[in-house]
Design an enzyme around this catalytic site. Structure first.
Site, short mmCIF file in Angstrom:
data_model
loop_
_atom_site.label_atom_id
_atom_site.label_comp_id
_atom_site.label_asym_id
_atom_site.label_seq_id
_atom_site.Cartn_x
_atom_site.Cartn_y
_atom_site.Cartn_z
N HIS A 106 52.94 22.44 85.68
CA HIS A 106 54.39 21.67 86.30
C HIS A 106 53.67 20.96 85.21
O HIS A 106 52.94 19.87 85.08
CB HIS A 106 53.91 21.02 87.35
CG HIS A 106 54.18 22.44 88.33
ND1 HIS A 106 55.67 22.30 88.90
CD2 HIS A 106 53.20 22.63 88.73
CE1 HIS A 106 55.30 23.65 89.51
NE2 HIS A 106 54.03 23.64 90.12
N HIS A 162 51.89 28.85 83.62
CA HIS A 162 51.92 27.44 84.81
C HIS A 162 51.09 26.16 85.01
O HIS A 162 50.10 26.31 85.40
CB HIS A 162 51.43 28.62 87.09
CG HIS A 162 51.27 28.13 87.98
ND1 HIS A 162 51.49 28.36 89.06
CD2 HIS A 162 52.00 27.20 87.96
CE1 HIS A 162 51.76 27.67 89.89
NE2 HIS A 162 52.58 27.05 89.32
N GLU A 222 51.52 30.93 97.64
CA GLU A 222 50.87 29.80 97.52
C GLU A 222 50.32 29.23 98.80
O GLU A 222 49.39 29.61 99.27
CB GLU A 222 51.23 28.47 96.81
CG GLU A 222 50.08 27.15 97.13
CD GLU A 222 51.02 26.42 96.36
OE1 GLU A 222 51.75 25.92 95.71
OE2 GLU A 222 50.02 25.22 95.66
N HIS A 276 57.28 29.96 92.77
CA HIS A 276 56.41 29.98 93.52
C HIS A 276 56.51 30.51 95.09
O HIS A 276 57.36 30.13 95.62
CB HIS A 276 56.19 28.42 93.79
CG HIS A 276 55.53 27.68 92.92
ND1 HIS A 276 56.14 27.41 91.71
CD2 HIS A 276 54.66 26.79 92.90
CE1 HIS A 276 55.55 26.56 90.60
NE2 HIS A 276 54.40 26.48 91.64
N ASP A 336 48.61 24.48 86.85
CA ASP A 336 49.27 24.17 87.90
C ASP A 336 50.04 22.11 87.88
O ASP A 336 50.61 21.93 87.02
CB ASP A 336 48.45 24.14 89.54
CG ASP A 336 49.71 24.36 89.88
OD1 ASP A 336 51.09 24.17 89.95
OD2 ASP A 336 49.76 24.28 91.05
N ASP A 337 48.56 21.71 87.95
CA ASP A 337 48.47 20.16 88.05
C ASP A 337 47.44 19.06 87.37
O ASP A 337 46.31 18.74 88.14
CB ASP A 337 48.75 19.75 88.72
CG ASP A 337 50.66 20.03 89.87
OD1 ASP A 337 51.68 19.92 88.75
OD2 ASP A 337 50.55 21.83 90.69
N1 HPA Z 1 53.15 24.48 94.46
C1 HPA Z 1 54.23 24.08 94.51
N2 HPA Z 1 55.65 23.03 94.02
C2 HPA Z 1 54.46 22.22 92.85
C3 HPA Z 1 53.32 22.55 92.34
C4 HPA Z 1 52.58 23.32 93.49
O1 HPA Z 1 51.67 24.01 93.20
N3 HPA Z 1 52.75 21.64 91.76
C5 HPA Z 1 54.45 20.95 91.54
N4 HPA Z 1 55.48 21.12 92.32
ZN ZN Z 2 52.83 25.40 90.70
#
Ligand code: HPA
Ligand code: ZN
Length: 346
Positions: free
Chosen positions: A27, A25, A208, A205, A286-287
């Site tokens: 991006h 996971h 979250e 997703h 994630d990012d």
């Molecule tokens: N959630 C939803 N969209 C996203 C995320 C996330 O954590 N990171 C990049 N796009």
């Molecule tokens: Zn994500």
């Protein structure tokens, strides 16, 4: 599950860094560091409304998912040429190699780019050439997963799929990301059904910020194989049993959850609860350019905050291989490497 030999607490961070693992996971646009954003801004002549790297980093103070997405999409606006996409993915894959990530499944958001006039071919070819290069030069296995933006319509997702299909050999699956609340999985039931017919892997997703009901519909209506995040599932005992019984992996992202205020503190993260319930939970970044750490930082900080053990470390790495979309024979080799790394440490 093999018994993990006792390992002193002070050696745990080194074990976490050294063990082979998969990241499922990430991006890829969320790995774009401010330095690279400014370099691409200069070389492509795209203005960004921040004076410099420090000012941009100071803006990374998020209150929820949407406050992050606004800056994340602005950051991605400097990506124009195939080389930009290659350089971004290559920078991440070098980090992955340094952190003993042996497998990476990279999300990308084509609609963020095609909406600005960048061709699908440019996006996919740039990212894919970095993945191929990582296999050849780094021994890191890397594949792409195309994400649909859920704040856009299902019709636009279908158009995106059409544009991507000439390059179907360059991505292994589809996902669903962007603003979750108000955009439930069922909005994309038809396009996911089409992707399933095409033989693509399916993830989304869910849970979250959104409710457990979104995890249920991702499973039952979209028929996804993994849930990205999914941390809200712990509010629904019946859902927890379903995820455990069907061995549906959750790609959990602790530092993301902290930065986006999904949990008030890392000490209160529910990763241990998910593992103790027998779920196939994994740790991911994630990012990472926006959330304060790459994969190993997610592992070491979460373990320090929640008191997880070497046994949990082994389980999380084993889960990451089980949950990956790599070939079974390859997964077995990584599991053997994992056991060898633990044996060496004892
Ligand atoms: N959630 C939803 N969209 C996203 C995320 C996330 O954590 N990171 C990049 N796009
Ligand atoms: Zn994500």
């Amino acid at each position: 599950m093999p018994a993990v030999p006792p390992i002193a607490a002070e050696r745990l961070p080194e074990l976490l860094r050294r063990m082979p693992k998969a990241e499922l996971h990430i991006h890829i646009e969320g790995s774009l560091e401010p330095e690279l954003i400014f370099e691409m801004s200069r070389r492509n002549g795209i203005a960004i409304p921040y004076a410099g790297v420090e000012e941009l980093r100071r803006a990374y103070a998020f209150t929820n998912l949407q406050s992050f997405l606004d800056i994340y999409y602005a950051g991605a606006s400097v990506l124009i040429n195939e080389r930009d996409f290659h350089d971004m993915a290559w920078a991440y894959l070098l980090k992955a190699k340094a952190e003993n990530v042996v497998r990476a499944e990279l999300f990308f958001d084509p609609q963020t780019h095609t909406a600005r006039g960048v061709a699908m071919e440019t996006v996919i070819n740039g990212l894919h050439s970095a993945c191929t290069r990582a296999g050849a030069e780094l021994g890191v296995s890397a594949s792409l997963i195309l994400c649909f933006l859920r704040h856009l319509s299902e019709g636009e997702a279908f158009e995106t799929l059409e544009q991507a299909l000439p390059f179907q050999d360059k991505f292994i699956g589809v996902g669903l990301d962007s603003s979750e609340v108000g955009h439930p999985p069922e909005k994309f039931a038809k396009v996911f059904a089409r992707c399933r017919e095409l033989g693509l892997h399916l993830v989304a997703h869910a849970g979250e910020e959104g409710p457990p009901s979104y995890v249920w519909t991702a499973l039952d209506l979209l028929k996804v194989e993994r849930i990205d995040h999914g941390v809200q599932s712990s509010k629904d005992p019946q859902l927890m049993r379903r995820l455990a019984q069907d061995r549906i992996p959750l790609t959990v992202c602790p530092l993301s959850n902290l930065k986006l205020c999904v949990f008030p503190a890392l000490e209160q993260h529910n990763l241990r609860e998910l593992l103790d319930a027998g779920l196939v939970a994994t740790v991911n970044s994630d990012d990472p350019a926006y959330f304060g750490g790459y994969l190993n930082e997610n592992f070491t900080r979460t373990f320090a905050a929640t008191g997880l053990s070497a046994q949990h470390a082994w389980q999380l790495a084993a889960n990451s291989f089980e949950a990956s979309f790599a070939e079974p024979e390859q997964k077995r080799r990584w599991r053997d490497q994992l056991d060898a790394a633990f044996a060496q440490f004892a």
